[in-house]
Design a protein around this motif. Sequence first.
Motif, PDB file in Angstrom:
ATOM      1  N   ALA A   1       0.831  -1.208   0.000  1.00 49.09           N
ATOM      2  CA  ALA A   1       0.000   0.000   0.000  1.00 49.09           C
ATOM      3  C   ALA A   1       0.859   1.250   0.000  1.00 49.09           C
ATOM      4  N   ARG A   2       1.929   1.237   0.754  1.00 47.94           N
ATOM      5  CA  ARG A   2       2.845   2.374   0.779  1.00 47.94           C
ATOM      6  C   ARG A   2       3.492   2.572  -0.587  1.00 47.94           C
ATOM      7  N   ALA A   3       3.853   1.473  -1.238  1.00 47.61           N
ATOM      8  CA  ALA A   3       4.465   1.586  -2.564  1.00 47.61           C
ATOM      9  C   ALA A   3       3.494   2.182  -3.579  1.00 47.61           C
ATOM     10  N   ARG A   4       2.193   1.936  -3.379  1.00 45.21           N
ATOM     11  CA  ARG A   4       1.188   2.509  -4.287  1.00 45.21           C
ATOM     12  C   ARG A   4       0.841   3.949  -3.946  1.00 45.21           C
ATOM     13  N   GLY A   5       1.453   4.457  -2.866  1.00 45.45           N
ATOM     14  CA  GLY A   5       1.212   5.841  -2.470  1.00 45.45           C
ATOM     15  C   GLY A   5      -0.043   6.048  -1.666  1.00 45.45           C
ATOM     16  N   GLU A   6      -0.620   4.974  -1.112  1.00 45.22           N
ATOM     17  CA  GLU A   6      -1.837   5.099  -0.325  1.00 45.22           C
ATOM     18  C   GLU A   6      -1.526   5.659   1.061  1.00 45.22           C
ATOM     19  N   ARG A   7      -2.469   6.360   1.628  1.00 45.87           N
ATOM     20  CA  ARG A   7      -2.310   6.914   2.972  1.00 45.87           C
ATOM     21  C   ARG A   7      -2.674   5.846   3.998  1.00 45.87           C
ATOM     22  N   LEU A   8      -1.766   5.600   4.951  1.00 48.22           N
ATOM     23  CA  LEU A   8      -1.968   4.550   5.952  1.00 48.22           C
ATOM     24  C   LEU A   8      -2.582   5.154   7.201  1.00 48.22           C
ATOM     25  N   SER A   9      -3.643   4.553   7.663  1.00 45.03           N
ATOM     26  CA  SER A   9      -4.321   5.027   8.868  1.00 45.03           C
ATOM     27  C   SER A   9      -3.738   4.361  10.101  1.00 45.03           C
ATOM     28  N   VAL A  10      -4.053   4.926  11.247  1.00 42.18           N
ATOM     29  CA  VAL A  10      -3.600   4.365  12.519  1.00 42.18           C
ATOM     30  C   VAL A  10      -4.249   3.000  12.740  1.00 42.18           C
ATOM     31  N   ASP A  11      -3.460   2.080  13.246  1.00 41.99           N
ATOM     32  CA  ASP A  11      -3.944   0.725  13.497  1.00 41.99           C
ATOM     33  C   ASP A  11      -4.781   0.723  14.774  1.00 41.99           C
ATOM     34  N   PRO A  12      -6.100   0.583  14.712  1.00 42.33           N
ATOM     35  CA  PRO A  12      -6.920   0.652  15.927  1.00 42.33           C
ATOM     36  C   PRO A  12      -6.736  -0.561  16.835  1.00 42.33           C
ATOM     37  N   VAL A  13      -6.482  -1.721  16.255  1.00 41.23           N
ATOM     38  CA  VAL A  13      -6.319  -2.920  17.081  1.00 41.23           C
ATOM     39  C   VAL A  13      -5.059  -2.814  17.930  1.00 41.23           C
ATOM     40  N   GLY A  14      -3.960  -2.408  17.313  1.00 42.92           N
ATOM     41  CA  GLY A  14      -2.719  -2.271  18.069  1.00 42.92           C
ATOM     42  C   GLY A  14      -2.820  -1.226  19.152  1.00 42.92           C
ATOM     43  N   SER A  15      -3.443  -0.075  18.833  1.00 39.55           N
ATOM     44  CA  SER A  15      -3.609   0.978  19.837  1.00 39.55           C
ATOM     45  C   SER A  15      -4.483   0.498  20.996  1.00 39.55           C
ATOM     46  N   SER A  16      -5.522  -0.240  20.683  1.00 38.84           N
ATOM     47  CA  SER A  16      -6.414  -0.748  21.732  1.00 38.84           C
ATOM     48  C   SER A  16      -5.701  -1.756  22.626  1.00 38.84           C
ATOM     49  N   LEU A  17      -4.937  -2.638  22.012  1.00 34.97           N
ATOM     50  CA  LEU A  17      -4.197  -3.620  22.800  1.00 34.97           C
ATOM     51  C   LEU A  17      -3.222  -2.937  23.747  1.00 34.97           C
ATOM     52  N   TRP A  18      -2.527  -1.927  23.238  1.00 39.98           N
ATOM     53  CA  TRP A  18      -1.557  -1.222  24.069  1.00 39.98           C
ATOM     54  C   TRP A  18      -2.246  -0.497  25.221  1.00 39.98           C
ATOM     55  N   ALA A  19      -3.367   0.151  24.942  1.00 38.04           N
ATOM     56  CA  ALA A  19      -4.087   0.881  25.984  1.00 38.04           C
ATOM     57  C   ALA A  19      -4.666  -0.064  27.040  1.00 38.04           C
TER      58      ALA A  19
END
Length: 407
Positions: free
Chosen positions: A162-180
Amino acid sequence: MNRFSLTLSRGVAKVTESALGPYQSAVMRIGFAATWLLFLLREFPHRQELYGPAGPWGWNLAKELTADNHAFTVLLWSDGQLWFECCYLLAILASAALLLGWRTRTASVLFMVGVLSLQNRSVFVGDGGDNVLHLMSFYLVFTRCGQVWSLDARRAARLQAARARGERLSVDPVGSSLWAVSGLALLMAAFTGRFDNGWLVPALLWTAWAVLGVWWAVGRWTKSPQPRILLDVVTNVLHNGALCVIMAEACLIYATAGWYKIQGSRWQDGTAVYYPLHLDYFSPWPGLADLMSSSGTVMMIVAYGTVMVQVAFPFTLFNRRVKNVLLVLMMTEHAMIAVVLGLPFFSLAMITADAVFLPTPFLRRLGALVARARGPLVPREDRTVPAPRSPESSPEESPQGRVGFTA
């Protein structure tokens, strides 16, 4: 002096620039997680007798013992039945997540907590395989064991595409939730005085949580690549150091076992293997045990061969071909123990520990065979397993995921 400096610089670069043994660490992740998961599922009907608050080794007895040896276990935070069931279920889920390589950093920490909690709750349950699993669950926390053969690696490949295609990457909600959620759980345990029985495991949990938070913050907010490169170097050093400790542990296990056997009179006269084959507790297949023990020559060869292989193995690491031959012999021996003596989880744990010495080309070919076998069942875009990333890649492209506790 120039040659020595060049060799030293190359060695330092190799240790810091990449996490070595990605396939070996993946095999250990899969093997130890599968061992613990299968054990928990097999003993699910007997979980109350093994680890429950009303089991033979009572809650008060376990509380008294852990107060003396300072062993870590969350099962003694409460004697309620609901708490026990939740902890047992969490151990199963953490093992399954680590097996699949889903959020492997979170899964490896929870896997360690599950192993330590259940084993320290009833210290008289288990065998040598449990001791190996106990140690390796701690070491796996320091490894980057999700670089290949994991859901994290597949997700990292998609992010990189996705990065190679130039797409904008959003924040990972699952990872943020696990950390919190992990941070909230640690805070609640600290404020309620649950971490009053030793400092090592709580310190490791807090350190992992804080470091992974810093990793996420650096990957999201810093524009310079230098902090991310520094974090990569630190994690690579920790991974490589843990891998060396695991290899040293395996060598120590075999060396001590072999030298202790040499001192035993039954091993000296070649009859040591005969006696376990005729114990009812270790005879799931009496006919097979009788067939093997009917020949004194076979018993002597097995006894002497076991001692020689265990004593010689640490010294064969300097010769690749001899080492591989002994690896096959030891894995075959453990497979025989699983069948003949009825110790499948002990054997699986030891085979997994041996796998750290397997050659990378063999593991790559094995992975290719598995991928080819599952090809018709998997969509084309999911078949490619990315190679371990270079140190120049950003944490967001890491097989470990983008956010904190995601790997």
